[in-house]
Design a protein around this motif. Sequence first.
Motif, PDB file in Angstrom:
ATOM      1  N   PHE A  49      46.606  16.417 102.672  1.00 18.62           N
ATOM      2  CA  PHE A  49      47.147  15.694 103.813  1.00 18.62           C
ATOM      3  C   PHE A  49      48.274  14.785 103.324  1.00 18.62           C
ATOM      4  O   PHE A  49      48.194  14.216 102.231  1.00 18.62           O
ATOM      5  N   SER A  50      49.313  14.652 104.137  1.00 13.16           N
ATOM      6  CA  SER A  50      50.422  13.772 103.766  1.00 13.16           C
ATOM      7  C   SER A  50      51.049  13.183 105.022  1.00 13.16           C
ATOM      8  O   SER A  50      50.730  13.572 106.143  1.00 13.16           O
ATOM      9  N   GLY A  51      51.968  12.228 104.826  1.00 16.34           N
ATOM     10  CA  GLY A  51      52.676  11.620 105.945  1.00 16.34           C
ATOM     11  C   GLY A  51      52.003  10.365 106.457  1.00 16.34           C
ATOM     12  O   GLY A  51      51.435   9.588 105.697  1.00 16.34           O
ATOM     13  N   GLU A  52      52.047  10.186 107.764  1.00  8.90           N
ATOM     14  CA  GLU A  52      51.503   8.991 108.408  1.00  8.90           C
ATOM     15  C   GLU A  52      49.973   9.025 108.446  1.00  8.90           C
ATOM     16  O   GLU A  52      49.353  10.091 108.381  1.00  8.90           O
ATOM     17  N   LEU A  53      49.376   7.852 108.553  1.00 16.66           N
ATOM     18  CA  LEU A  53      47.947   7.786 108.822  1.00 16.66           C
ATOM     19  C   LEU A  53      47.663   8.431 110.174  1.00 16.66           C
ATOM     20  O   LEU A  53      48.505   8.418 111.079  1.00 16.66           O
ATOM     21  N   PHE A  54      46.473   9.007 110.326  1.00 16.46           N
ATOM     22  CA  PHE A  54      46.144   9.629 111.606  1.00 16.46           C
ATOM     23  C   PHE A  54      46.101   8.541 112.673  1.00 16.46           C
ATOM     24  O   PHE A  54      45.470   7.499 112.482  1.00 16.46           O
ATOM     25  N   LEU A 166      51.690  14.134 118.942  1.00 17.98           N
ATOM     26  CA  LEU A 166      51.520  14.001 117.493  1.00 17.98           C
ATOM     27  C   LEU A 166      52.080  15.248 116.830  1.00 17.98           C
ATOM     28  O   LEU A 166      51.456  16.309 116.868  1.00 17.98           O
ATOM     29  N   PRO A 167      53.262  15.171 116.194  1.00 17.29           N
ATOM     30  CA  PRO A 167      53.820  16.337 115.500  1.00 17.29           C
ATOM     31  C   PRO A 167      53.137  16.513 114.141  1.00 17.29           C
ATOM     32  O   PRO A 167      53.011  15.561 113.362  1.00 17.29           O
ATOM     33  N   VAL A 168      52.698  17.741 113.856  1.00 13.99           N
ATOM     34  CA  VAL A 168      52.041  18.054 112.590  1.00 13.99           C
ATOM     35  C   VAL A 168      52.684  19.305 111.995  1.00 13.99           C
ATOM     36  O   VAL A 168      52.846  20.314 112.685  1.00 13.99           O
ATOM     37  N   ALA A 169      53.041  19.220 110.723  1.00 15.05           N
ATOM     38  CA  ALA A 169      53.638  20.363 110.034  1.00 15.05           C
ATOM     39  C   ALA A 169      52.624  21.006 109.111  1.00 15.05           C
ATOM     40  O   ALA A 169      51.933  20.307 108.354  1.00 15.05           O
ATOM     41  N   PHE A 170      52.532  22.341 109.175  1.00 13.54           N
ATOM     42  CA  PHE A 170      51.809  23.095 108.159  1.00 13.54           C
ATOM     43  C   PHE A 170      52.864  23.559 107.161  1.00 13.54           C
ATOM     44  O   PHE A 170      53.543  24.568 107.373  1.00 13.54           O
ATOM     45  N   ASP A 171      53.024  22.787 106.093  1.00  8.76           N
ATOM     46  CA  ASP A 171      54.082  23.032 105.118  1.00  8.76           C
ATOM     47  C   ASP A 171      53.532  23.897 103.985  1.00  8.76           C
ATOM     48  O   ASP A 171      52.903  23.393 103.047  1.00  8.76           O
ATOM     49  N   TYR A 180      53.378  13.302 111.321  1.00 13.23           N
ATOM     50  CA  TYR A 180      54.526  12.467 111.673  1.00 13.23           C
ATOM     51  C   TYR A 180      54.070  11.367 112.625  1.00 13.23           C
ATOM     52  O   TYR A 180      52.966  11.433 113.172  1.00 13.23           O
ATOM     53  N   PRO A 181      54.896  10.351 112.851  1.00 15.39           N
ATOM     54  CA  PRO A 181      54.524   9.293 113.802  1.00 15.39           C
ATOM     55  C   PRO A 181      54.371   9.848 115.217  1.00 15.39           C
ATOM     56  O   PRO A 181      54.979  10.860 115.576  1.00 15.39           O
TER      57      PRO A 181
END
Length: 213
Positions: A49-54, A166-171, A180-181
């Motif tokens: 998991f990465s980016g912003e806190l849930f 809530l934008p979420v990327a599967f990178d 993302y925020p």
Amino acid sequence: MTLPAPGRRGGLLASVNVPIISRNVARRGNNPFMRTLATLIMRVTGWRFSGELFPDAPKMVMIVVPHTSNWDFAVGLTAMYSLGIQGTFLAKASLFRFPMGVILRWLGGFPVDRSARSDVVTQAVDLIKRSERIIPVITPEGTRSRMNRWRSGFYWIAHRAGVPILPVAFDYAKKHVHFYPLFTTTGDHDADVAELKAKFRPEMAKFPAQYTA
């Protein structure tokens, strides 16, 4: 605030920083075994998991991008169990016949009647408004095949229900489930979608050539 940077990819040698989920968020219930198993699967396969806190929000529309492979469902389901959240996905009502319907509902499926007088957006908005906590999960591309543009249903569901996105990327390049925020719609569909699209890149996809930019 953002999540701690994921450790180096290294199978069992690298930890998974699983975000703490607020009690305000739609959750799957208390099942420590499934959470531990899902987190172990992420650890072994190298996903983090990465980016912003849930976000601490009882209602939101989660969009998952890119969507180019059947593996996206496996990644998403594992991440959902690791987090302990309950995502809700919309599917046509005919799929919910026994016995498949039992499994789909258990996974978070909600049947929508495409032949009803009210369209799918209206049905989804009604579902959100009558729910205390809910996270509809939608893929704006709509299909694993390459499309000319994102479908707009996710946007109007969020906007009409008055909930954030809530934008979420599967990178796949980094093996990150990246948060993302929260994004609040303005009603200007084209401008808002352009801003959301700018967060994602083709190289994140399992099959970059099939990503709908």
